[in-house]
Design a protein around this motif. Structure first.
Motif, PDB file in Angstrom:
ATOM      1  N   VAL A 182      34.573  -6.200  76.871  1.00 46.43           N
ATOM      2  CA  VAL A 182      33.022  -6.186  77.227  1.00 46.43           C
ATOM      3  C   VAL A 182      32.789  -5.221  78.615  1.00 46.43           C
ATOM      4  O   VAL A 182      33.464  -5.104  79.954  1.00 46.43           O
ATOM      5  CB  VAL A 182      32.995  -7.790  77.986  1.00 46.43           C
ATOM      6  N   GLY A 183      32.177  -4.642  79.035  1.00 46.25           N
ATOM      7  CA  GLY A 183      31.420  -3.455  80.375  1.00 46.25           C
ATOM      8  C   GLY A 183      29.870  -4.306  80.703  1.00 46.25           C
ATOM      9  O   GLY A 183      29.564  -4.671  79.499  1.00 46.25           O
ATOM     10  N   MET A 184      29.802  -4.183  81.408  1.00 44.03           N
ATOM     11  CA  MET A 184      28.835  -4.715  82.215  1.00 44.03           C
ATOM     12  C   MET A 184      28.733  -3.676  83.241  1.00 44.03           C
ATOM     13  O   MET A 184      29.561  -2.423  84.269  1.00 44.03           O
ATOM     14  CB  MET A 184      28.469  -5.496  83.337  1.00 44.03           C
ATOM     15  N   GLN A 185      27.243  -2.712  83.518  1.00 40.80           N
ATOM     16  CA  GLN A 185      27.033  -2.155  84.307  1.00 40.80           C
ATOM     17  C   GLN A 185      25.862  -2.535  85.287  1.00 40.80           C
ATOM     18  O   GLN A 185      24.705  -3.171  85.600  1.00 40.80           O
ATOM     19  CB  GLN A 185      25.664  -0.833  83.662  1.00 40.80           C
ATOM     20  N   ALA A 186      26.743  -3.026  86.228  1.00 42.21           N
ATOM     21  CA  ALA A 186      25.818  -3.490  87.528  1.00 42.21           C
ATOM     22  C   ALA A 186      25.323  -2.958  87.935  1.00 42.21           C
ATOM     23  O   ALA A 186      23.800  -3.757  88.501  1.00 42.21           O
ATOM     24  CB  ALA A 186      26.954  -3.933  88.644  1.00 42.21           C
ATOM     25  N   THR A 187      25.352  -1.916  88.773  1.00 42.15           N
ATOM     26  CA  THR A 187      23.965  -0.959  88.997  1.00 42.15           C
ATOM     27  C   THR A 187      24.262  -0.151  88.128  1.00 42.15           C
ATOM     28  O   THR A 187      25.146   1.076  87.556  1.00 42.15           O
ATOM     29  CB  THR A 187      24.137  -1.231  90.581  1.00 42.15           C
ATOM     30  N   ASP A 188      23.382   0.951  88.692  1.00 37.85           N
ATOM     31  CA  ASP A 188      23.572   2.545  88.652  1.00 37.85           C
ATOM     32  C   ASP A 188      24.665   3.450  88.608  1.00 37.85           C
ATOM     33  O   ASP A 188      24.651   3.995  88.086  1.00 37.85           O
ATOM     34  CB  ASP A 188      22.173   3.558  89.232  1.00 37.85           C
ATOM     35  N   HIS A 189      25.338   3.062  89.939  1.00 34.78           N
ATOM     36  CA  HIS A 189      26.692   3.431  89.808  1.00 34.78           C
ATOM     37  C   HIS A 189      27.504   2.847  89.915  1.00 34.78           C
ATOM     38  O   HIS A 189      28.420   2.955  90.426  1.00 34.78           O
ATOM     39  CB  HIS A 189      26.112   4.392  91.619  1.00 34.78           C
ATOM     40  N   TRP A 190      28.249   1.422  89.890  1.00 35.44           N
ATOM     41  CA  TRP A 190      28.821   1.120  89.514  1.00 35.44           C
ATOM     42  C   TRP A 190      28.936   0.014  88.359  1.00 35.44           C
ATOM     43  O   TRP A 190      27.877  -0.728  87.107  1.00 35.44           O
ATOM     44  CB  TRP A 190      29.090   0.032  90.024  1.00 35.44           C
ATOM     45  N   GLN A 191      30.720   0.103  87.538  1.00 34.74           N
ATOM     46  CA  GLN A 191      30.277  -0.118  86.074  1.00 34.74           C
ATOM     47  C   GLN A 191      31.787  -1.464  86.319  1.00 34.74           C
ATOM     48  O   GLN A 191      32.593  -0.649  87.097  1.00 34.74           O
ATOM     49  CB  GLN A 191      30.581   1.026  84.947  1.00 34.74           C
ATOM     50  N   LEU A 192      31.438  -2.057  85.415  1.00 35.58           N
ATOM     51  CA  LEU A 192      32.753  -3.367  85.761  1.00 35.58           C
ATOM     52  C   LEU A 192      33.365  -4.000  84.097  1.00 35.58           C
ATOM     53  O   LEU A 192      31.908  -3.180  83.304  1.00 35.58           O
ATOM     54  CB  LEU A 192      32.278  -4.442  86.317  1.00 35.58           C
ATOM     55  N   ARG A 193      34.541  -3.711  83.863  1.00 35.37           N
ATOM     56  CA  ARG A 193      34.525  -3.630  82.129  1.00 35.37           C
ATOM     57  C   ARG A 193      36.047  -4.666  82.696  1.00 35.37           C
ATOM     58  O   ARG A 193      36.833  -4.838  83.103  1.00 35.37           O
ATOM     59  CB  ARG A 193      35.066  -2.859  81.977  1.00 35.37           C
ATOM     60  N   ALA A 194      36.132  -5.860  81.586  1.00 35.15           N
ATOM     61  CA  ALA A 194      36.867  -6.404  80.816  1.00 35.15           C
ATOM     62  C   ALA A 194      37.582  -6.265  79.683  1.00 35.15           C
ATOM     63  O   ALA A 194      37.011  -6.312  78.473  1.00 35.15           O
ATOM     64  CB  ALA A 194      36.559  -7.815  81.252  1.00 35.15           C
ATOM     65  N   ALA A 195      39.237  -6.599  79.974  1.00 37.86           N
ATOM     66  CA  ALA A 195      39.701  -5.950  78.935  1.00 37.86           C
ATOM     67  C   ALA A 195      40.583  -7.109  77.865  1.00 37.86           C
ATOM     68  O   ALA A 195      41.725  -7.151  79.052  1.00 37.86           O
ATOM     69  CB  ALA A 195      39.598  -4.517  78.172  1.00 37.86           C
ATOM     70  N   GLY A 196      41.344  -6.917  76.814  1.00 36.95           N
ATOM     71  CA  GLY A 196      42.427  -8.063  76.270  1.00 36.95           C
ATOM     72  C   GLY A 196      43.131  -7.570  75.275  1.00 36.95           C
ATOM     73  O   GLY A 196      41.793  -7.551  74.149  1.00 36.95           O
ATOM     74  N   GLN A 197      43.917  -7.986  75.163  1.00 35.33           N
ATOM     75  CA  GLN A 197      44.523  -7.752  73.453  1.00 35.33           C
ATOM     76  C   GLN A 197      45.617  -8.969  72.993  1.00 35.33           C
ATOM     77  O   GLN A 197      46.917  -8.783  74.552  1.00 35.33           O
ATOM     78  CB  GLN A 197      45.391  -6.498  73.272  1.00 35.33           C
ATOM     79  N   TYR A 198      46.155  -9.672  72.380  1.00 38.04           N
ATOM     80  CA  TYR A 198      47.165 -10.582  72.037  1.00 38.04           C
ATOM     81  C   TYR A 198      47.539  -9.960  70.242  1.00 38.04           C
ATOM     82  O   TYR A 198      46.411  -9.434  69.955  1.00 38.04           O
ATOM     83  CB  TYR A 198      46.334 -11.786  71.636  1.00 38.04           C
ATOM     84  N   GLY A 199      48.692  -9.326  70.580  1.00 37.59           N
ATOM     85  CA  GLY A 199      49.156  -9.280  69.392  1.00 37.59           C
ATOM     86  C   GLY A 199      50.520 -10.223  68.809  1.00 37.59           C
ATOM     87  O   GLY A 199      51.512 -10.411  70.003  1.00 37.59           O
ATOM     88  N   GLU A 200      51.002 -10.219  67.995  1.00 39.56           N
ATOM     89  CA  GLU A 200      51.975 -11.169  66.944  1.00 39.56           C
ATOM     90  C   GLU A 200      52.865 -10.550  66.420  1.00 39.56           C
ATOM     91  O   GLU A 200      51.981  -9.911  65.067  1.00 39.56           O
ATOM     92  CB  GLU A 200      52.359 -12.344  67.298  1.00 39.56           C
ATOM     93  N   TYR A 201      54.077 -10.410  65.877  1.00 36.57           N
ATOM     94  CA  TYR A 201      54.703  -9.720  64.109  1.00 36.57           C
ATOM     95  C   TYR A 201      55.828 -10.562  64.575  1.00 36.57           C
ATOM     96  O   TYR A 201      56.721 -10.740  65.971  1.00 36.57           O
ATOM     97  CB  TYR A 201      54.835  -8.474  63.934  1.00 36.57           C
ATOM     98  N   LYS A 202      56.120 -10.940  63.429  1.00 37.04           N
ATOM     99  CA  LYS A 202      57.587 -11.370  62.911  1.00 37.04           C
ATOM    100  C   LYS A 202      58.233 -10.350  62.424  1.00 37.04           C
ATOM    101  O   LYS A 202      57.439  -9.722  60.923  1.00 37.04           O
ATOM    102  CB  LYS A 202      57.528 -12.707  61.814  1.00 37.04           C
TER     103      LYS A 202
END
Length: 496
Positions: A235-255
């Motif tokens: 998920v990303g957000m262009q907070a201002t014209d010059h400032w960008q915030l981003r959050a990322a997550g990944q979950y994986g499992e295997y057997k």
């Protein structure tokens, strides 16, 4: 023993990208790709004096149905041991002949590892081609920019983010092949005002085949099956014209079902592996450059279970169960500064903290002993496109909570003639810190120093102006000192 896989794939793509304008292929040119791994700022691939290979999204889509390890294994100077074995095989990455764990895996520029592992390298089984936008493979010592483990080079796996301006778009891929293999992936993404998002789910299963060689030819060895789930969100957000915030997550499992070795079939030996990664990032652009801040949490939980077979076979030993938990925290802040048209500077600091707990049939090690952290400061100065001349001069100082300090440096000049022929050289040092297991396990040695390397490299590269032809010849010489060797001995204190 050779095994062949046959894969059939079908892809469904959202209507937003089905309609494409027909072009005369004779007039189409391959663009000079923009890369970020070489110097931590966007630049054209042809402008860096470092040895860098890009696997772009088009190439990855042509490998639908294959694993990331199989794609990496085909790159020059790179070997992924286990890439052609059954799914779930322990994958060891070797670059330019250096030992495993001397190649640093990055995910979106952030180091990834398993703090509970003997050598702490990251398990790339946790990554799927469907969730990768491109891969940048940077060869040579890169410890100035990326710290510990970047002795032979780094592999930066850049995950997919939403592109386009539609509020909702979707994609789906299905692939099937031999040994009961099936792979499915589906995702959605969109952009609305200042927000963009992308979510992707991937599933992979296979009945597999036995990793052990059957010398009798009776085919009584059991197949080693595999099941995997991967979920990623960005998920990303262009907070201002010059400032960008981003959050990322990944979950994986295997057997995965595994065997005891090349000749030892095991019908009850399994591994379960879970990995969670959470990342927050901020990019602030200003007139003279940019400021980047990255925060990352990486948790791994591995469980090994080897019960006695029924009936008991000649390769059966005492039943074994082990649970390995690792937690890594990474924080980084760096700034790219343009001092003038042809001169730039990179300044940065970072922190790595690691904890682990290991509990097996034979005993337990807690986080109170399996813990370490390191802090670093680094700087690089750049000469950029000065009549075809480019250069980087950098250094890093690292303080480790157990072994003390490490200093690394790099010097990388290059010169391009007529935008087609590039001469380059690189003199650099690197280091690999001992893992928590090396330092504090029952087999550990708290007096260990880091592995230290010195690398010398030079070469020439030709690329035409359409970048449809790209030929590179280079030579390198790497010397590693204070090599850490972990070897199980039959005498105390290493005997169980």
């Amino acid at each position: 023993m050779k095994k062949k896989f046959f894969v059939v794939a079908a892809t469904c793509i959202s209507s937003s990208i089905i309609a494409q304008q027909t072009q005369d292929s004779s007039k189409t040119k391959q663009l000079d790709e923009v890369v970020v791994t070489a110097n931590k700022y966007p630049q054209k691939l042809s402008s860096t004096g470092k040895v860098l290979t890009v696997i772009n999204r088009d190439q990855l889509e042509k490998n639908t149905g294959r694993t990331l390890a199989q794609v990496l294994n085909e790159q020059a100077g790179l070997v992924v041991n286990g890439a052609q074995g059954p799914l779930g095989t322990n994958l060891l990455v070797y670059m330019r002949g250096a030992g495993t764990a001397n190649t640093l895996i990055l995910i979106d520029g952030v180091p990834a590892n398993d703090a509970s592992g003997i050598t702490a390298e990251f398990d790339i089984n946790h990554l799927s081609i469907d969730q990768v936008e491109r891969i940048e493979i940077l060869k040579g010592a890169q410890s100035v920019l990326y710290g510990s483990d970047a002795v032979a080079g780094v592999i930066n796996i850049i995950t997919r983010k939403q592109t386009g301006n539609k509020p909702l778009a979707g994609n789906a891929t299905v692939a099937g092949g031999s040994y009961g293999s099936f792979k499915g992936s589906a995702g959605i993404g969109g952009k609305h005002n200042k927000f963009d998002y992308k979510a992707q789910y991937s599933y992979l299963r296979s009945d597999g085949f036995s990793a052990a060689f059957d010398p009798t030819g009776t085919s009584k060895y059991d197949n080693d099956g595999y099941r995997q789930h991967l979920v990623a969100m960005n998920v990303g957000m262009q907070a201002t014209d010059h400032w960008q915030l981003r959050a990322a997550g990944q979950y994986g499992e295997y057997k995965a079902d595994i065997d005891d070795g090349g000749l030892a079939d095991d019908k009850n030996n399994t591994i379960k592996n879970k990995n969670l990664q959470l990342t927050l990032s901020s990019v602030n652009q200003f007139s003279a450059g940019s400021l980047h801040v990255n925060l990352n949490l990486n948790n791994t939980n591995r469980e090994l279970d080897d019960a006695i077979n029924t009936p008991v076979g000649p390769n059966d030993y005492d039943p074994f169960h082990g649970e390995y938990k690792g937690k890594s925290v990474f924080a980084e802040a760096y700034s790219n500064l343009s001092l003038q048209k042809h001169i730039g500077m990179l300044l940065g600091v970072d922190y790595r903290g690691q904890k682990a707990s290991i509990e097996t049939t034979y005993g337990k090690l807690g986080e109170d002993s399996l813990t370490a952290h390191q802090e670093s400061g680094y700087a690089s100065f750049f000469v950029k496109d000065l009549n075809g001349f480019n250069a980087e001069l950098g250094a890093r100082y690292t303080h480790h909570s157990v072994f003390g300090s490490a200093f690394t440096y790099s010097f990388n000049p290059s010169y391009t003639i007529a935008e087609q022929v590039k001469f380059f050289a690189n003199i650099a040092s690197g280091f690999r810190a001992p893992s928590l297991y090396h330092l504090a396990s029952e087999y550990g040695n708290a007096r260990l120093q880091p592995e230290k390397s010195t690398s010398y490299e030079g070469g020439v590269q030709y690329f035409n102006k359409g970048n449809t032809v790209n030929i590179r010849v280079n030579y390198f010489n790497r010397i590693i000192r204070d090599v850490i060797i972990f070897r199980s001995l039959s005498a105390p204190p290493y005997a169980q």
